[in-house]
Each structure stands twice: as C-alpha cells, then as structure tokens.
Write a protein that holds these residues in place. Sequence first.
Motif, mmCIF file in Angstrom:
data_model
loop_
_atom_site.group_PDB
_atom_site.id
_atom_site.type_symbol
_atom_site.label_atom_id
_atom_site.label_comp_id
_atom_site.label_asym_id
_atom_site.label_seq_id
_atom_site.Cartn_x
_atom_site.Cartn_y
_atom_site.Cartn_z
ATOM 1 N N LEU A 39 0.841 -1.200 0.000
ATOM 2 C CA LEU A 39 0.000 0.000 0.000
ATOM 3 C C LEU A 39 0.875 1.248 0.000
ATOM 4 O O LEU A 39 1.939 1.271 0.628
ATOM 5 N N ASN A 40 0.423 2.302 -0.667
ATOM 6 C CA ASN A 40 1.141 3.580 -0.558
ATOM 7 C C ASN A 40 0.641 4.329 0.681
ATOM 8 O O ASN A 40 -0.190 3.807 1.441
ATOM 9 N N GLU A 41 1.123 5.585 0.864
ATOM 10 C CA GLU A 41 0.769 6.308 2.093
ATOM 11 C C GLU A 41 -0.729 6.548 2.242
ATOM 12 O O GLU A 41 -1.259 6.648 3.345
ATOM 13 N N GLU A 42 -1.414 6.607 1.097
ATOM 14 C CA GLU A 42 -2.884 6.821 1.150
ATOM 15 C C GLU A 42 -3.648 5.512 1.329
ATOM 16 O O GLU A 42 -4.877 5.497 1.280
ATOM 17 N N GLY A 43 -2.917 4.401 1.466
ATOM 18 C CA GLY A 43 -3.603 3.122 1.641
ATOM 19 C C GLY A 43 -4.087 2.514 0.335
ATOM 20 O O GLY A 43 -4.917 1.607 0.313
ATOM 21 N N VAL A 44 -3.519 3.038 -0.794
ATOM 22 C CA VAL A 44 -3.914 2.497 -2.097
ATOM 23 C C VAL A 44 -2.908 1.422 -2.508
ATOM 24 O O VAL A 44 -1.696 1.628 -2.417
ATOM 25 N N GLY A 45 -3.418 0.285 -2.977
ATOM 26 C CA GLY A 45 -2.539 -0.813 -3.382
ATOM 27 C C GLY A 45 -1.698 -0.436 -4.591
ATOM 28 O O GLY A 45 -2.194 0.168 -5.536
ATOM 29 N N GLN A 46 -0.410 -0.774 -4.540
ATOM 30 C CA GLN A 46 0.485 -0.469 -5.662
ATOM 31 C C GLN A 46 1.327 -1.699 -5.991
ATOM 32 O O GLN A 46 1.919 -2.299 -5.101
ATOM 33 N N VAL A 47 1.363 -2.032 -7.280
ATOM 34 C CA VAL A 47 2.114 -3.219 -7.691
ATOM 35 C C VAL A 47 3.257 -2.792 -8.610
ATOM 36 O O VAL A 47 3.020 -2.156 -9.642
ATOM 37 N N ALA A 48 4.469 -3.144 -8.245
ATOM 38 C CA ALA A 48 5.640 -2.796 -9.065
ATOM 39 C C ALA A 48 5.611 -3.627 -10.356
ATOM 40 O O ALA A 48 5.087 -4.751 -10.357
ATOM 41 N N PRO A 49 6.176 -3.081 -11.462
ATOM 42 C CA PRO A 49 6.128 -3.790 -12.750
ATOM 43 C C PRO A 49 6.630 -5.231 -12.682
ATOM 44 O O PRO A 49 6.089 -6.110 -13.348
ATOM 45 N N ASP A 50 7.656 -5.499 -11.870
ATOM 46 C CA ASP A 50 8.193 -6.860 -11.760
ATOM 47 C C ASP A 50 7.128 -7.860 -11.333
ATOM 48 O O ASP A 50 7.213 -9.049 -11.639
ATOM 49 N N TYR A 51 6.159 -7.402 -10.548
ATOM 50 C CA TYR A 51 5.107 -8.280 -10.041
ATOM 51 C C TYR A 51 3.841 -8.186 -10.877
ATOM 52 O O TYR A 51 3.083 -9.135 -11.004
ATOM 53 N N MET A 52 3.614 -6.996 -11.427
ATOM 54 C CA MET A 52 2.374 -6.790 -12.178
ATOM 55 C C MET A 52 2.348 -7.619 -13.460
ATOM 56 O O MET A 52 1.305 -8.147 -13.847
ATOM 57 N N PHE A 53 3.508 -7.737 -14.114
ATOM 58 C CA PHE A 53 3.546 -8.411 -15.408
ATOM 59 C C PHE A 53 4.185 -9.798 -15.291
ATOM 60 O O PHE A 53 4.961 -10.054 -14.375
#
Length: 343
Positions: A216-230
């Motif tokens: 999660l980022n500081e706002e609590g929004v999920g974030q996926v780095a490209p290495d994991y997303m693809f």
Amino acid sequence: MPNAYISGTGFHVPEDIVTNQDLVTRYGIDTTDEWIVKRTGIEARRFAPEGVGTADLAVPAVQMALERAGISNADIGMIIFATLSPDHCFPGSGVYLQHKLGLTDEGVGNFAGCLDVRNQCSGFLYGLATATSMVQSGSVDNIVLVGAEVHSAALDLSTRGRNVASLFGDGAGAVIVSATEEDRGIRSWHLGADGRHADALSQKVFDISKRPFIPLNEEGVGQVAPDYMFAHMAGRLVFKHAVERMIGALMKEFQKQSLTVDDVDLFFFHQANLRINQYVAKNLGLPDEKLFHNIERYGNTTAATIPIMLAEAQGQGRLERGMKIVTVAFGSGFTWGAAIIDW
Ligand code: UT7
C-alpha cells in the motif's frame, strides 16, 4: 459407460490485428518483425478492445460450438472454463459466462455447474480430461469446455517487457464434450506437472502470504511494481522443458494406445512457439502436413490455442469423422498434457 466425444467446436478472436511491426509503431517497443518471426514464427496477434473481458470473448465461441453440435444452451449440463487471465480474481470466469449465455434466464434456468481451471497453457487439456471423466461417469451429457484469454490488458507493452509481450494474443475457443454410445471420442489422456519450476513462468500480482497482500502507498492504495504486475518468463528454461515434456507426453500416449505416428491423421500442438513445435515434430518424424498451426496469425493464446485450432480445422473441412487426432500442450506450472481422440 458412455464414450465422451467432441460434438462441436467454435472460436472467436477480436478484430484488432496487431502485427509485429505494430508493436514497434503503436507501442514503441524496440523489436523487429525479423526477430520475432525467426525465434517464434509469430507474425501477428489479436488484441481485444478495452471493455471486453475474457467471458465476453468466450460467448461467441461457445455459440458457434453449440450450433455446430446442434444443441442449444438449455442442453448444457456443465461449464468448464480454462484461463490464466480471468475477468477478476474471483469468482471465476465460468459463472460470468454462464450468465452471459443466458443459462440463468427464465425458461432456460438450468443453472449448470461452473468450474474454472487454472493450468495456463495446459488448461484446455486439463479441462478436456475433466470433462471426459465427467461425461464417462454418466452424470452429465453435454459439457461446454472453453479456453479463453485476454492477455493484452496485462502485457508490459514496452521494451522492458518485449520478451513476453511479443508472444501473446487474445482469443477464445470452445468445444462441446458430449456423451455417445458410438465407438468414438476421447480415447486417452495424460496430464503431468513439475512444481519445481512454478516460478519460471509466473505473474505474481499479489502474494497472499504478505500483510497486506498488495503493498500500500501512504494513502492506503494498493500499488504493484512492474516486476510483479507483469508475467515473468525464463524463456530458455521453458523452451527446453517444453520440448522434453511434449515429446515425453506424446510417447506415453502412443505407448498406451499402441500407436505410431503413422496411425495419426492430424496433430494439434499448443501454439507457444513454432520453433518448439518444429523441433518436437522433427524429433518424432512427423511430416509437416500433419501438423496444424495458426501461431503466425494469433500468437500464443494460452488455454485457447487448441480449441481455436480444432474449430478452424473443422471449419476448413480438415477434421472428418473417423480421423485419429493427437493434441499436446506444455506451459506455466510447469504443467503439460496430451490426448488422443477418434473424431
Ligand atoms: O506458452 C507458454 C510457454 N512459453 C514458451 O514456450 C516460450 C519458450 N521460450 C521461447 O520461446 C524463447 O525463449 C523466446 C522466443 C521467448 C526468447 O528467445 P531466446 O532466444 O530464448 O531469447 P532470450 O530471452 O534469451 O533473449 C535474447 C536476447 C536478449 O537480449 P540481450 O540480453 O542478449 O541483449 C533479449 O533482451 O533477445 C532480446 N529480446 C528481444 N529482442 C528483440 C527478447 N525479446 C525480444 C524481442 N525483440 N521481442
């Protein structure tokens, strides 16, 4: 015990043709038509437009298969949906397809069971083995078996992702597996897997062992780095194992059925890479004319490659009653499978 046979085939691919050159001009990928054709045999693939999901692509494929089988949606006793690009994390695409096909409508309302298969490139053959066993058990007469993928939404269409992005395309294929008292149908199947290589071709968008399962980022929004997303693929390892396992699976099936290559009319190999298939074919001494392929037009559509080929072959009049056909696949997992069918 009834026999299980394929009573109908259908397919559907999106209209948008993306050539190898389009990967360069449309997406700015540093690649060439020559590189892709030489390594894989792929010349183009289809991409679905935004707003079209995996179950959407499957609907026209199933409708074609039902029509060719001469049955209606009210006759469907079960849906098996093989895909690695489902519409959502859950529920599976099978229930979305069921609803879109009208199986929950008043008057049809048969509420056929829905099963999703997660075996990537071997998904169709895992589904075929399951459907065959279900039909042979006498519990169900007509099963819709789908392989469908919308890869384009989850490809890294940049130079960073070119080793994977240049291989895959969107499409859907469907068959109806039906019960018959006639002496025909799916004679035998073989399935295998080697979980030691689970990570060699994988897309780890989330990790359920982590808290939270997506960073999660500081706002609590999920974030996926490209290495994991693809998707990540160890291409050469996959290539090597594909050749070995496909040959091994075919040899097992031939032995079980006391067959030789000469007894088989047509071969349908999973369409991951034309070079892999040519290598396997050469090793087994298969003549070119017995090997059906369409990878040049659609790329790798994963679970959809085999049912699309069956539907195209039937449409072209290349599949006739009484023919013996063999199909084989290998992919992520690693998983593999093969089947022998008397058409
Ligand atoms: O259905 C799922 C199963 N999947 C498969 O069966 C795929 C099996 N693997 C393969 O078919 C091959 O490994 C590929 C066709 C994917 C790749 O061929 P390769 O000869 O194994 O290439 P590589 O991945 O080892 O990459 C060689 C070079 C690299 O450049 P450097 O590091 O040597 O400078 C890649 O960056 O080729 C580069 N490359 C490309 N160049 C131009 C990778 N993809 C591309 C591309 N265009 N699309």
